[in-house]
Write a protein that holds these residues in place. Sequence first.
Motif, PDB file in Angstrom:
ATOM      1  N   ASP A   1      45.623  46.227  50.516  1.00  0.00           N
ATOM      2  CA  ASP A   1      44.677  46.006  51.614  1.00  0.00           C
ATOM      3  C   ASP A   1      45.308  46.502  52.919  1.00  0.00           C
ATOM      4  O   ASP A   1      46.257  45.894  53.419  1.00  0.00           O
ATOM      5  CB  ASP A   1      44.345  44.514  51.695  1.00  0.00           C
ATOM      6  CG  ASP A   1      43.157  44.231  52.613  1.00  0.00           C
ATOM      7  OD1 ASP A   1      42.751  45.148  53.349  1.00  0.00           O
ATOM      8  OD2 ASP A   1      42.645  43.086  52.577  1.00  0.00           O
TER       9      ASP A   1
ATOM     10  N   SER B   1      41.302  41.265  50.514  1.00  0.00           N
ATOM     11  CA  SER B   1      42.140  40.124  50.106  1.00  0.00           C
ATOM     12  C   SER B   1      41.293  38.874  49.931  1.00  0.00           C
ATOM     13  O   SER B   1      41.404  38.154  48.930  1.00  0.00           O
ATOM     14  CB  SER B   1      43.224  39.874  51.160  1.00  0.00           C
ATOM     15  OG  SER B   1      43.915  41.066  51.482  1.00  0.00           O
TER      16      SER B   1
ATOM     17  N   ARG C   1      48.810  34.041  52.765  1.00  0.00           N
ATOM     18  CA  ARG C   1      49.366  35.402  52.883  1.00  0.00           C
ATOM     19  C   ARG C   1      50.695  35.360  53.642  1.00  0.00           C
ATOM     20  O   ARG C   1      50.799  35.744  54.798  1.00  0.00           O
ATOM     21  CB  ARG C   1      48.359  36.323  53.584  1.00  0.00           C
ATOM     22  CG  ARG C   1      47.035  36.408  52.825  1.00  0.00           C
ATOM     23  CD  ARG C   1      45.963  37.200  53.564  1.00  0.00           C
ATOM     24  NE  ARG C   1      44.654  36.837  53.059  1.00  0.00           N
ATOM     25  CZ  ARG C   1      43.503  37.315  53.526  1.00  0.00           C
ATOM     26  NH1 ARG C   1      43.504  38.201  54.521  1.00  0.00           N
ATOM     27  NH2 ARG C   1      42.348  36.929  53.011  1.00  0.00           N
TER      28      ARG C   1
ATOM     29  N   SER D   1      52.604  40.278  53.941  1.00  0.00           N
ATOM     30  CA  SER D   1      51.406  41.122  53.913  1.00  0.00           C
ATOM     31  C   SER D   1      51.783  42.589  54.034  1.00  0.00           C
ATOM     32  O   SER D   1      52.963  42.942  54.168  1.00  0.00           O
ATOM     33  CB  SER D   1      50.483  40.740  55.081  1.00  0.00           C
ATOM     34  OG  SER D   1      51.091  41.135  56.311  1.00  0.00           O
TER      35      SER D   1
ATOM     36  N   THR E   1      45.858  37.758  41.322  1.00  0.00           N
ATOM     37  CA  THR E   1      44.480  37.341  41.598  1.00  0.00           C
ATOM     38  C   THR E   1      43.959  36.591  40.372  1.00  0.00           C
ATOM     39  O   THR E   1      44.658  36.483  39.359  1.00  0.00           O
ATOM     40  CB  THR E   1      43.564  38.549  41.871  1.00  0.00           C
ATOM     41  OG1 THR E   1      43.340  39.253  40.626  1.00  0.00           O
ATOM     42  CG2 THR E   1      44.174  39.508  42.895  1.00  0.00           C
TER      43      THR E   1
ATOM     44  N   PRO F   1      48.038  41.705  50.171  1.00  0.00           N
ATOM     45  CA  PRO F   1      47.035  41.326  51.168  1.00  0.00           C
ATOM     46  C   PRO F   1      47.369  41.836  52.564  1.00  0.00           C
ATOM     47  O   PRO F   1      48.501  42.224  52.844  1.00  0.00           O
ATOM     48  CB  PRO F   1      47.077  39.800  51.125  1.00  0.00           C
ATOM     49  CG  PRO F   1      48.484  39.478  50.724  1.00  0.00           C
ATOM     50  CD  PRO F   1      48.909  40.578  49.795  1.00  0.00           C
TER      51      PRO F   1
END
Length: 274
Positions: free
Chosen positions: A44, A52, A62, A65, A83, A92
């Motif tokens: 992401d 995310s 998170r 990141s 996930t 994320p």
Amino acid sequence: MSMLPDSPRVLCLANQKGGVGKTTTAINLGTALAAIGEKVLVIDLDPQGNASTGLGIERKDRNLSTYDVLSGDCALAEAVMETAVPRLWVAPSTMDLLGLELEIASSSDRAYRLRNAITGLSRSSLAEELGITYVLVDCPPSLNLLTINALSAAHSILVPLQCEFFALEGLSQLLSTVEQVRGALNSELTIHGIVLTMYDSRNNLSSQVVADVRETMGDAVYETIIPRNVRVSEAPSYGKPALLYDLKCAGSQAYLRLASEIIQRERDLRPVAA
């Protein structure tokens, strides 16, 4: 700077226009690829962090990141999170990404931060453990340094285009950026395909846009068209991809077809050595 030969295929989803279904495609294509047996990492790169959230990663969780990865504070392997989807992981993002461009603007490797991070992941013990075959990079809706990083790291670009009146407007700018990146940063970058999103069969304009885009872009356009679908729109509010929320809905089925089509294009792009 070539990627490692045994590294995963890296596809970035980019379009500088917002609201074209880019993040929705990243989430659901990633899920569909995982559903047909691939091992997928979604990176992401959008400060909004919607990919995310749509994969069930709450903001409070998170801890590391993509900002930490690109600023050099941690390795990509450290930011990867599981996930609820088997064979699908996410790195994320947080709003911190908004300030990254200024922070790394003067660094000589500013356009290669993501590529270097993915190369590092390919060499890590986590890569061996997970066996990731595809990396999907969700870009922000702009042609900024984050998107340039994604294009510099990717083998191919996948462009979501909304079936609306100005669909082709801005596409030439994106394709021009792809050419510039290919010339200056990543000679291997190709256009994997254009996916038409938010198609409404009751709307004559949608059909006209499909015809116009196919006429302009030819074989670059995937056969699969993603319909406008309420269930797909609802799914992110439950922190789930549409395929987990409602597998049988038209949107989920379309993303499964798109995943199969992408795998087929990959086979055509990469003929198996005898």
